[in-house]
Design a protein around this motif. Structure first.
Motif, short mmCIF file in Angstrom:
data_model
loop_
_atom_site.label_atom_id
_atom_site.label_comp_id
_atom_site.label_asym_id
_atom_site.label_seq_id
_atom_site.Cartn_x
_atom_site.Cartn_y
_atom_site.Cartn_z
N ILE A 127 48.45 33.86 55.47
CA ILE A 127 49.37 34.87 54.70
C ILE A 127 48.58 36.08 54.67
O ILE A 127 47.19 36.02 54.55
N GLU A 128 49.29 37.27 54.55
CA GLU A 128 48.55 38.58 54.35
C GLU A 128 49.40 39.58 53.52
O GLU A 128 50.46 39.34 53.21
N LEU A 129 48.53 40.43 53.14
CA LEU A 129 49.20 41.44 52.17
C LEU A 129 48.51 42.91 52.39
O LEU A 129 47.40 42.93 52.81
N ARG A 130 49.39 43.77 52.38
CA ARG A 130 48.72 45.19 53.00
C ARG A 130 48.57 46.27 51.75
O ARG A 130 49.58 46.27 50.91
N GLY A 131 47.70 46.99 51.83
CA GLY A 131 47.57 48.03 50.85
C GLY A 131 47.22 47.58 49.59
O GLY A 131 47.72 48.44 48.64
N TRP A 132 46.72 46.53 49.21
CA TRP A 132 46.32 46.06 47.87
C TRP A 132 45.36 46.80 47.19
O TRP A 132 44.11 47.02 47.96
N ARG A 133 45.45 47.31 45.94
CA ARG A 133 44.35 47.92 45.20
C ARG A 133 43.80 46.94 44.11
O ARG A 133 44.57 46.29 43.52
N SER A 134 42.64 46.95 44.37
CA SER A 134 41.62 46.24 43.54
C SER A 134 40.17 46.40 43.50
O SER A 134 39.87 47.22 44.36
N VAL A 135 39.46 45.91 42.49
CA VAL A 135 37.96 46.07 42.60
C VAL A 135 37.59 44.71 43.18
O VAL A 135 37.37 43.71 42.55
N ARG A 136 37.01 44.77 44.25
CA ARG A 136 36.26 43.74 44.99
C ARG A 136 34.95 43.66 44.79
O ARG A 136 34.16 42.55 44.43
N LYS A 137 34.50 44.60 44.58
CA LYS A 137 32.95 44.79 44.06
C LYS A 137 32.58 46.08 43.34
O LYS A 137 33.20 47.03 43.42
N VAL A 138 31.94 45.63 42.07
CA VAL A 138 32.00 46.60 41.30
C VAL A 138 31.39 48.11 41.74
O VAL A 138 31.54 49.21 41.52
N LYS A 139 30.28 47.74 42.55
CA LYS A 139 29.71 49.19 43.16
C LYS A 139 30.44 49.92 43.78
O LYS A 139 30.32 51.16 44.04
N ASP A 140 31.54 49.42 44.68
CA ASP A 140 32.48 50.10 45.47
C ASP A 140 33.71 50.75 44.46
O ASP A 140 34.28 51.45 44.97
#
Length: 205
Positions: A127-140
């Motif tokens: 399953i896939e999702l497009r354009g999701w905004r989140s903090v995956r890595k704090v440094k990024d």
């Protein structure tokens, strides 16, 4: 649970399997794929199927997050969860190509790798999702990503001998690929490969 797999086929191979597919993946780095890395998937585009790269790990259910950071969920088992139900329809279906996948043997014992016993091309039911905004890595900080994960199910005989709880849902025939992409009920395809369909291999392969 499978959190490591390998893809060592070519983009030409994908184009042969899916004539007319739009290749938007750029150059693919073949080899081992770990959570949160970019990997190739086949999904629905505006004018047919497209091959793209997406980040491995769908959004986590909010109740499991202790901070703003969300490392993502790589495997999906509970299809009755409202968190996952919204993304199980045709529009969010994808195929995740693989050559082999690993299951942990146990603490300190490394991984056991599995591949198709007959050399067939395999795909995870994704399953896939497009354009999701989140903090995956704090440094990024916050990023905007195309994401994917794949379903799991009870294991077949080969996988159960190593990991008795679950295995990825793997699609091995054109009929299964088509059924998944066209929106067949997810519960109908959430099943293990037949016993004997996989072989154990060395991690170098």
């Amino acid at each position: 649970m499978c959190n490591l797999y390998k893809y060592s086929s070519t983009q030409d191979a994908m184009r042969r399997l899916f004539p007319g597919i739009s290749d938007k993946a750029g150059n693919l780095a073949l080899g081992s794929i770990y959570p949160d890395q970019l990997a190739p998937i086949i999904r629905h585009g505006n004018s047919g199927l497209e091959l793209i790269k997406a980040r491995w790990g769908m959004p986590s259910p909010p109740f499991v997050l202790k901070t703003k950071r969300d490392p993502g969920v790589t495997n999906v088992r509970n299809l009755s969860s409202p968190h996952w139900r919204r993304w199980l329809g045709r529009a969010n279906r994808c195929l995740v190509p693989l050559t082999s996948f690993a299951e942990p043997r146990g603490k300190g014992q490394g991984n056991q790798w599995f591949a198709a016993g007959d050399g067939a091309q395999l795909f995870f039911a994704g399953i896939e999702l497009r354009g999701w905004r989140s903090v995956r890595k704090v440094k990024d900080g916050e990023t905007k990503d195309d994401l994917f994960a794949f379903l799991t199910c009870p294991p077949n005989r080969e996988v159960a001998a190593v990991h008795p709880k679950a295995m990825p849902v793997i699609l091995s025939t054109e009929a299964e690929w088509s059924a998944w992409l066209e929106g067949a009920p997810a519960t109908e395809l959430q099943r293990p490969l037949p016993d004997g369909a996989l072989k154990k291999i060395d991690s170098e392969l």
